[in-house]
Design an enzyme around this catalytic site. Structure first.
Site, PDB file in Angstrom:
ATOM      1  N   GLU A 139      32.463  43.085  29.336  1.00  0.00           N
ATOM      2  CA  GLU A 139      32.569  44.393  28.694  1.00  0.00           C
ATOM      3  C   GLU A 139      33.152  44.217  27.302  1.00  0.00           C
ATOM      4  O   GLU A 139      34.147  43.507  27.154  1.00  0.00           O
ATOM      5  CB  GLU A 139      33.460  45.335  29.505  1.00  0.00           C
ATOM      6  CG  GLU A 139      33.447  46.746  28.926  1.00  0.00           C
ATOM      7  CD  GLU A 139      34.281  47.746  29.723  1.00  0.00           C
ATOM      8  OE1 GLU A 139      34.872  47.384  30.747  1.00  0.00           O
ATOM      9  OE2 GLU A 139      34.329  48.898  29.291  1.00  0.00           O
ATOM     10  N   ALA A 281      42.841  43.788  31.974  1.00  0.00           N
ATOM     11  CA  ALA A 281      42.140  43.392  33.195  1.00  0.00           C
ATOM     12  C   ALA A 281      40.733  43.974  33.139  1.00  0.00           C
ATOM     13  O   ALA A 281      40.446  44.841  32.325  1.00  0.00           O
ATOM     14  CB  ALA A 281      42.862  43.918  34.431  1.00  0.00           C
ATOM     15  N   MET A 282      39.859  43.495  34.041  1.00  0.00           N
ATOM     16  CA  MET A 282      38.457  43.920  34.007  1.00  0.00           C
ATOM     17  C   MET A 282      37.925  44.133  35.411  1.00  0.00           C
ATOM     18  O   MET A 282      38.113  43.293  36.298  1.00  0.00           O
ATOM     19  CB  MET A 282      37.636  42.845  33.261  1.00  0.00           C
ATOM     20  CG  MET A 282      36.163  43.144  33.196  1.00  0.00           C
ATOM     21  SD  MET A 282      35.826  44.656  32.234  1.00  0.00           S
ATOM     22  CE  MET A 282      34.324  45.191  33.049  1.00  0.00           C
ATOM     23  N   GLU A 283      37.237  45.260  35.601  1.00  0.00           N
ATOM     24  CA  GLU A 283      36.862  45.741  36.932  1.00  0.00           C
ATOM     25  C   GLU A 283      35.523  45.206  37.449  1.00  0.00           C
ATOM     26  O   GLU A 283      34.876  45.866  38.266  1.00  0.00           O
ATOM     27  CB  GLU A 283      36.805  47.269  36.891  1.00  0.00           C
ATOM     28  CG  GLU A 283      35.623  47.860  36.079  1.00  0.00           C
ATOM     29  CD  GLU A 283      35.968  48.229  34.648  1.00  0.00           C
ATOM     30  OE1 GLU A 283      36.966  47.696  34.118  1.00  0.00           O
ATOM     31  OE2 GLU A 283      35.254  49.052  34.045  1.00  0.00           O
ATOM     32  N   ASN A 284      35.077  44.023  37.038  1.00  0.00           N
ATOM     33  CA  ASN A 284      33.803  43.462  37.526  1.00  0.00           C
ATOM     34  C   ASN A 284      33.639  43.715  39.013  1.00  0.00           C
ATOM     35  O   ASN A 284      34.568  43.517  39.787  1.00  0.00           O
ATOM     36  CB  ASN A 284      33.762  41.961  37.286  1.00  0.00           C
ATOM     37  CG  ASN A 284      34.302  41.583  35.934  1.00  0.00           C
ATOM     38  OD1 ASN A 284      33.745  41.969  34.923  1.00  0.00           O
ATOM     39  ND2 ASN A 284      35.426  40.875  35.909  1.00  0.00           N
ATOM     40  N   HIS A 316      44.265  50.721  38.847  1.00  0.00           N
ATOM     41  CA  HIS A 316      43.274  51.179  37.866  1.00  0.00           C
ATOM     42  C   HIS A 316      41.947  50.435  38.042  1.00  0.00           C
ATOM     43  O   HIS A 316      40.888  51.049  38.157  1.00  0.00           O
ATOM     44  CB  HIS A 316      43.835  50.969  36.451  1.00  0.00           C
ATOM     45  CG  HIS A 316      42.890  51.321  35.354  1.00  0.00           C
ATOM     46  ND1 HIS A 316      42.894  52.549  34.720  1.00  0.00           N
ATOM     47  CD2 HIS A 316      41.877  50.617  34.784  1.00  0.00           C
ATOM     48  CE1 HIS A 316      41.937  52.571  33.804  1.00  0.00           C
ATOM     49  NE2 HIS A 316      41.301  51.414  33.820  1.00  0.00           N
ATOM     50  N   GLU A 317      42.023  49.117  38.075  1.00  0.00           N
ATOM     51  CA  GLU A 317      40.781  48.346  38.179  1.00  0.00           C
ATOM     52  C   GLU A 317      40.104  48.587  39.521  1.00  0.00           C
ATOM     53  O   GLU A 317      38.874  48.681  39.607  1.00  0.00           O
ATOM     54  CB  GLU A 317      41.031  46.854  37.966  1.00  0.00           C
ATOM     55  CG  GLU A 317      41.759  46.502  36.669  1.00  0.00           C
ATOM     56  CD  GLU A 317      41.126  47.065  35.420  1.00  0.00           C
ATOM     57  OE1 GLU A 317      39.898  47.277  35.400  1.00  0.00           O
ATOM     58  OE2 GLU A 317      41.876  47.314  34.446  1.00  0.00           O
ATOM     59  N   GLU A 339      36.876  55.520  31.651  1.00  0.00           N
ATOM     60  CA  GLU A 339      38.262  55.147  31.352  1.00  0.00           C
ATOM     61  C   GLU A 339      39.228  56.334  31.449  1.00  0.00           C
ATOM     62  O   GLU A 339      40.265  56.229  32.094  1.00  0.00           O
ATOM     63  CB  GLU A 339      38.364  54.460  29.990  1.00  0.00           C
ATOM     64  CG  GLU A 339      37.646  53.108  29.926  1.00  0.00           C
ATOM     65  CD  GLU A 339      38.125  52.114  30.986  1.00  0.00           C
ATOM     66  OE1 GLU A 339      39.196  52.329  31.588  1.00  0.00           O
ATOM     67  OE2 GLU A 339      37.412  51.117  31.220  1.00  0.00           O
TER      68      GLU A 339
HETATM   69 ZN   LIG Z   1      39.604  50.795  32.847  1.00  0.00          ZN
END
Ligand SMILES: [Zn+2]
Length: 895
Positions: A139, A281-284, A316-317, A339
């Site tokens: 992203e 962080a990243m929600e993959n 959140h993720e 978001e």
């Molecule tokens: Zn987010």
């Protein structure tokens, strides 16, 4: 994710000069991708990526068109169509695009092969190395750095990923979805794993990881009884530091079932902590990748604030699995759809499992500290922007925090039941699709039968609404009339605004401090204590009041606005003592303190006599003396507005030195006046038992450490001695850092001794050494710039690691108001030099840190001149990235 054009004469050899992308130009993709089969053979410098895309014409698109796939610094090795090599004149391949000129007007299979160098990828976008591990960040537009692809969120495909690597180098191989196959590559030292993700997803949610990683495992049984395997992967040896994150994950999974009816969908959920990461962080899908700062936490290494943010970011993720992944964004203009909504969800989660009033105060502090400042400067933009040159620069406080406030206002306007019905409809209507903000809001309009047409202005109009309230009491009619005007100031590209829908929660306090019931004359009833404003000027009359009430306005911060009211002398002190709305009780103390500080800043600059703090001290004494209040709340209420808060409220001709001086004097006065009460609180809040990071224990520590700090401001001699003792005796990082923070404010042997001890104690533990960098960067004294400059050459510092850069440089420019904003401009010059150097390594992080200049126009003229000079110097630097170019140009008003 959990969260920056210039004079054409100086540009040469650049391909980074971007054309703005505009929302009005959106059109559906010409081609869709049904399935993607990736085959990634990992190698430190020569990773080979084979991609097999099943493409089909989009029935929504007009005529059959060329297939245009995005790329970024890619090298094409081979391309076939339905298994046949393509003739050289049938396609055009450049590093940033692959065009198939005359594709068949039917589904077909396109196979490509590219080669990457993950070790050379210091931008940390696409496939890169974090230490020895391989990891990805896609992203917003990182997938195009891995393979040629229609890299836009409205192309959702089913991914199967085969990863192959040397067994010793990367024993762990992970990708999205469920594990389908794994084994050795016979006759070699290599092995492979195949992962299949059944849920169609956009390419920005793709992830893969390879490396030697430790793991902790657990499981979660969902509300329908399915058992999900949970795994958190960390650097070997740090497994025990992931226990808290695992607990937080399970709390988040349960809460999303209870609060939103959302259940997890795959058989496995994985988190990987990496030490090189641009964002939080990243929600993959099924494979969240985290900055290790937001996973690892232990008593010895993390503060209560760290534990708190680990829990919030893990949640959140995880929540993105539904708000972001199952339902994604049609295009990047809709970024707030995932978001803003997900921030709202994580804020609600933290409120439910910790303290709601304390969480609200913390969120509003952050909103004002970042988003209001953004809104007031050259980088202001709507919650849904209408154009961008670099989408990475729009992961902003406006998209995230203001986006969350807009969702919260929806809930306030509709009430909890109708809000939930709207969310349910959203999940039902858009699951598996890429949606827009309009479609999201339509769900609430439909579910609640409520006209939200005007409300959409919150997504379109930038800026912070300013409300003025004039209250007049008529004793004869027993009526209080509120005349309310709203004004939305101009922002870049939006000179004229229209009135907003503003849900304003209000209360009327009688002389005994209790809320009085009222009737709204000639209008609708006052539902849930909220009046809804829709016009530039409105008058409301409230009847049934036997005596003049004291108004409590914008309770709970029901709308993200600035508010002024014709309160009488003594009203704020009365609200500080009595308001039943705990947010507004806190707000009353802050407003009292801010008004006093602003007056004394002016007095400092003009040489006028300063006003005493008596009224504020009485209010603070009452709060610290009220042992029935939550200690965490008391700590929030006793904390003075920050230098940034004061600068924001002053707004123009800002002199950071005068602000610092006025604030230091006030802290000293409060510390002296409340010395014995602070001392008593310090003793009362000192826990004897074992450390626990839970909210109640953390709240007690926050009050204890506030008392330590404020008492030291009143009596530095005794304060330094107490802090030095606390530093030595501390059995947890919260107490150790808090005492070090107090010591750092007073030059002397105790400070240097403690700093040296801290380094020795944690040498080699990068995340803890970041605290050591950060602390030294924020010391408010003239020697700090030299110290920061010297620390950039420290062996533990590296411009290539974003956490190190944020700790040292980020804290200096964002949290050290007097030294970054030195009157001689040396702070700005240092930052310009450092960012030009960083831009060549990591443009995203450089762009983000360049936003430290976002308020430069609000400074007094001398500093303003120096800041402009520094910005212009960055703008003129050769080979500037699109990221930094965009921020600098908008900051200067040239882009
Ligand atoms: Zn987010």
């Amino acid at each position: 994710m959990a969260s920056f054009s210039i004079d054409p004469g100086v540009k040469s050899m650049r391909t980074e000069q971007a054309v703005p992308v505009r929302l009005v130009d959106y059109r559906p993709p010409d081609w869709l991708v049904e399935t993607v089969a990736l085959d990634v053979s990992l190698d430190p410098t020569r990773t080979r990526v084979r991609a097999r895309l099943k493409l089909k014409p989009n029935p929504q698109a007009a005529a059959p068109a060329a297939v245009v796939l995005d790329g970024d610094e890619l090298v094409l090795r081979a391309v076939t169509l339905d298994g046949e090599a393509l003739a050289a004149d049938a396609y055009v391949a450049t590093p940033d695009r692959l065009t198939i000129l005359q594709p068949p007007n039917r589904p077909f299979v396109l196979e490509t092969e590219t080669e990457l160098d993950p070790t050379a990828n210091t931008k940390l976008m696409g496939l890169y190395r974090s230490g020895k591990a391989y990891t990805t960040q896609c992203e917003a537009e990182g997938f195009r750095r891995i393979t040629y692809f229609p890299d836009r969120p409205d192309v959702m495909a089913v991914f199967t990923t085969r990863i192959e690597a040397d067994k010793a180098e990367a024993p762990v191989l992970l990708a999205n979805g469920n594990l389908a196959d794994a084994g050795d590559v016979l006759g070699t030292t290599r092995h492979y794993a195949v992962w299949h993700d059944p849920f169609p997803k956009p390419s920005y949610l793709f992830a893969l990881v390879g490396g030697a990683l430790g793991v902790i495992e657990d499981s979660f049984t969902t509300m329908s009884g399915r058992k999900v395997a949970l795994k958190i992967f960390v650097e070997p040896g740090k497994e025990s530091r992931a226990d808290y994150a695992m607990g937080a994950l399970k709390r988040a999974m349960r809460w999303d079932e209870q609060a939103f009816g959302r259940e997890y969908d795959l058989d496995i959920f994985m988190i990987v902590a990496v030490s090189y990461f641009n964002m939080g962080a990243m929600e993959n899908k099924g494979l969240n990748i985290f900055n290790d700062k937001n996973v690892l936490a232990s008593q010895e290494t993390a503060t209560d604030a760290d534990f708190n943010s680990v829990e919030a970011i893990i949640a959140h993720e995880y929540f993105h699995n539904w708000t972001g992944n199952r339902i994604t964004c049609r295009d990047w203009f809709q970024l707030c759809l995932k978001e803003g909504l997900t921030v709202f969800r994580d804020q609600e989660f933290s409120s439910d499992i910790r303290s709601r009033p304390v969480k609200r105060i913390a969120d509003v502090r952050a909103l004002r500290g970042h988003q209001f400042v953004e809104d007031a400067g050259p980088l202001a933009h709507p919650v849904r922007p209408e154009a961008y040159r670099e989408i990475s620069n729009f992961y902003t406080a406006t998209i995230y925090e203001k986006g969350a406030e807009v969702v919260r206002m929806l809930k306030t306007l509709l009430g909890p039941a109708k809000f939930r019905a709207g969310m349910d409809l959203y999940f039902e209507r858009h699951d598996g699709r890429a949606a827009t903000v309009d479609e999201f809001v339509a769900c609430f309009a439909d579910a609640a039968d409520y006209d939200l047409t005007q409300f959409m202005r919150w997504y379109r109009q930038a800026g912070t609404p300013e409300l003025a309230v004039e209250a007049n009491y008529d004793a004869g009619a027993k009526t209080c009339t509120l005349e309310i005007t709203q004004m939305l100031p101009p922002t870049p590209g939006q000179p004229v605004k229209e009135p907003m829908v503003i849900p304003l929660a209000i209360g009327f306090l009688g002389p005994d401090g209790r809320d009085r019931p009222v009737t709204l004359a000639g209008g609708p009833t006052l539902e849930r204590g909220v009046v809804t404003l829709t016009q530039a000027k409105q008058t409301f009359a409230f009847t049934g009041l036997d005596e003049r009430p004291v108004m409590s306005l914008n309770r709970g911060f029901s709308a993200p606005i600035k508010l002024t009211a014709n309160l009488r002398d003594g009203d704020l002190a009365f609200l500080a003592a009595h308001d039943s709305d705990s947010f507004n009780r806190w707000q009353a103390v802050q407003t009292l303190a801010t008004a006093l500080l602003i007056e004394n800043v002016a007095a400092h600059r003009g040489g006028a006599p300063k006003r005493g703090a008596d009224e504020l001290i009485v209010a603070l004494a009452a709060i610290i003396g009220d042992h029935g209040l939550d200690p965490a709340y008391v700590a929030q209420a006793m904390a003075m507005p920050t230098e940034g808060d004061i600068a924001r409220e002053i707004g123009t001709d800002v002199d950071p030195d005068a602000i610092f001086a006025a604030r230091r004097e006030l802290r000293a006065a409060v510390g002296r006046a409340l010395g014995s009460a602070l001392e008593a609180a310090y003793v009362r809040m000192t826990d004897k038992g074992p450390y626990s990071p839970d909210a109640a224990s953390a709240g007690r520590r926050s009050l204890k450490n506030l008392a330590l700090d404020l008492a030291a401001a009143g009596d530095p001699g005794a304060g330094v001695a107490r802090a030095a003792k606390q530093y030595r005796d501390a059995d947890n990082m919260t107490d150790r850092m808090a005492s070090l923070g107090v010591l750092s404010l007073y030059a002397g042997p105790e400070r240097q001794e403690a700093l040296d001890d801290f380094y020795r104690r944690y040498d080699g533990d990068a995340l803890v050494i970041d605290k050591w960098f950060a602390l030294q960067a924020v010391i408010p004294e003239p020697e700090t710039l030299d110290r920061v400059r010297a620390l950039t050459a420290h062996p533990a510092f590296s411009l290539a690691n974003p956490n190190r850069v944020r700790a040292l440089v980020g804290n200096f420019v964002q949290a050290n108001q007097t030294q970054f904003n030195r009157a001689d401009g040396a702070g700005y010059a240092f930052h310009a030099d450092t960012m030009i150097a960083l831009d060549a390594i990591n443009p995203q992080v450089a762009a983000r840190l360049m936003t430290a200049f976002r308020s430069w126009r609000a400074l007094e003229p001398v500093r303003r001149g120096h800041a402009e000079e520094a910005l212009k110097r960055v703008a003129a630097a050769p080979n500037l990235s699109r990221d930094v170019n965009d921020i600098v140009a908008r900051s200067l008003g040239t882009g």
